[in-house]
Design an enzyme around this catalytic site. Structure first.
Site, PDB file in Angstrom:
ATOM      1  N   ASP A  71       0.829  -1.198   0.000  1.00 20.23           N
ATOM      2  CA  ASP A  71       0.000   0.000   0.000  1.00 20.23           C
ATOM      3  C   ASP A  71       0.870   1.258   0.000  1.00 20.23           C
ATOM      4  O   ASP A  71       2.042   1.211   0.359  1.00 20.23           O
ATOM      5  CB  ASP A  71      -0.886   0.030   1.255  1.00 20.23           C
ATOM      6  CG  ASP A  71      -1.858  -1.118   1.298  1.00 20.23           C
ATOM      7  OD1 ASP A  71      -2.318  -1.553   0.228  1.00 20.23           O
ATOM      8  OD2 ASP A  71      -2.160  -1.588   2.407  1.00 20.23           O
ATOM      9  N   HIS A  72       0.256   2.360  -0.378  1.00 22.82           N
ATOM     10  CA  HIS A  72       0.889   3.671  -0.247  1.00 22.82           C
ATOM     11  C   HIS A  72       0.319   4.364   0.996  1.00 22.82           C
ATOM     12  O   HIS A  72      -0.825   4.109   1.377  1.00 22.82           O
ATOM     13  CB  HIS A  72       0.607   4.531  -1.487  1.00 22.82           C
ATOM     14  CG  HIS A  72       1.282   4.038  -2.716  1.00 22.82           C
ATOM     15  ND1 HIS A  72       2.469   4.564  -3.185  1.00 22.82           N
ATOM     16  CD2 HIS A  72       0.952   3.053  -3.591  1.00 22.82           C
ATOM     17  CE1 HIS A  72       2.832   3.937  -4.283  1.00 22.82           C
ATOM     18  NE2 HIS A  72       1.924   3.003  -4.560  1.00 22.82           N
ATOM     19  N   PRO A  73       1.091   5.265   1.614  1.00 20.99           N
ATOM     20  CA  PRO A  73       0.546   6.009   2.761  1.00 20.99           C
ATOM     21  C   PRO A  73      -0.555   6.960   2.285  1.00 20.99           C
ATOM     22  O   PRO A  73      -0.370   7.697   1.316  1.00 20.99           O
ATOM     23  CB  PRO A  73       1.763   6.778   3.291  1.00 20.99           C
ATOM     24  CG  PRO A  73       2.691   6.880   2.122  1.00 20.99           C
ATOM     25  CD  PRO A  73       2.472   5.646   1.297  1.00 20.99           C
TER      26      PRO A  73
END
Length: 203
Positions: A71-73
């Site tokens: 995931d990305h932040p």
């Protein structure tokens, strides 16, 4: 193709980082696996992408599957990887070690004798129960119970593979822990008997 052995069979163009294998494993061409373990007899077909995952025995992972997709932040001002891969962009910046440690800790679990269909995606921290089937193209965001078939985006239950009593017997039998020679002795029964008949004979 040559007979599989206790050493892993890794086809060309694979990227393997911090990976361990059980016996009789096979890794398809172009697959990328990191921070993961594949237990005995498990395999993946071409171009599988597996990260931060514990794979049980006899897992059947089709081509183009992605497991433990990162995931990305989302809570920061930007989602871009310059936040955590800063050293790729500036000489005086360091990568975010805490971010990468957290990513590695988000383990995905794939049970014994599972089937992950072509181009399915399984998100981090999801558990796929023993004997479960994930249909082609499914995106799995929640745990899947043993011997359940799921499909869709997001994946939802289609049906059970067997009656609950048979599932309980299969889980108790745990044939995936049998020695290699015993599997060979029972091969004809694996091929010819229904699950119900198999657990009656061996349970």
């Amino acid at each position: 193709m040559a007979r599989l052995t206790e050493d892993p069979c890794v086809h060309p163009d694979c990227e393997l980082t911090d990976v361990t294998f059980g016996r009789y494993c096979e890794i398809g061409r172009g697959s990328r696996i990191q921070n993961s373990h594949l237990d005995d007899y498990s395999y993946c077909d071409r171009y599988a992408d597996i990260a931060n995952t514990q794979v049980g025995k006899f897992a059947n992972i089709a081509a183009f599957v992605r497991i433990g997709a990162t995931d990305h932040p989302m809570d920061t001002a930007s989602m871009h990887h310059f936040l955590y891969r800063a050293a790729d962009y500036w000489d005086d910046a360091e990568n975010d070690a805490v971010f990468f440690a957290h990513r590695r800790s988000r383990t995905t679990w794939i049970g014994h004798d599972t089937w992950i269909g072509h181009a399915a995606m399984i998100k981090p921290e999801v558990t796929i129960g023993h004997g479960a089937i994930v249909a082609s193209g499914a995106i799995v965001t929640r745990d899947v119970a043993p011997y359940t078939i799921v499909a869709g985006t997001p994946a939802a239950k289609l049906r059970d593979r067997h009656d609950p009593a048979v599932v309980a017997d299969l889980l108790a039998l745990a044939w995936w822990d049998w020695p290699h020679d015993r599997l060979r002795t029972a091969l004809d029964d694996f091929r010819s008997l229904s699950a119900t008949a198999f657990v009656k004979r061996y349970g």
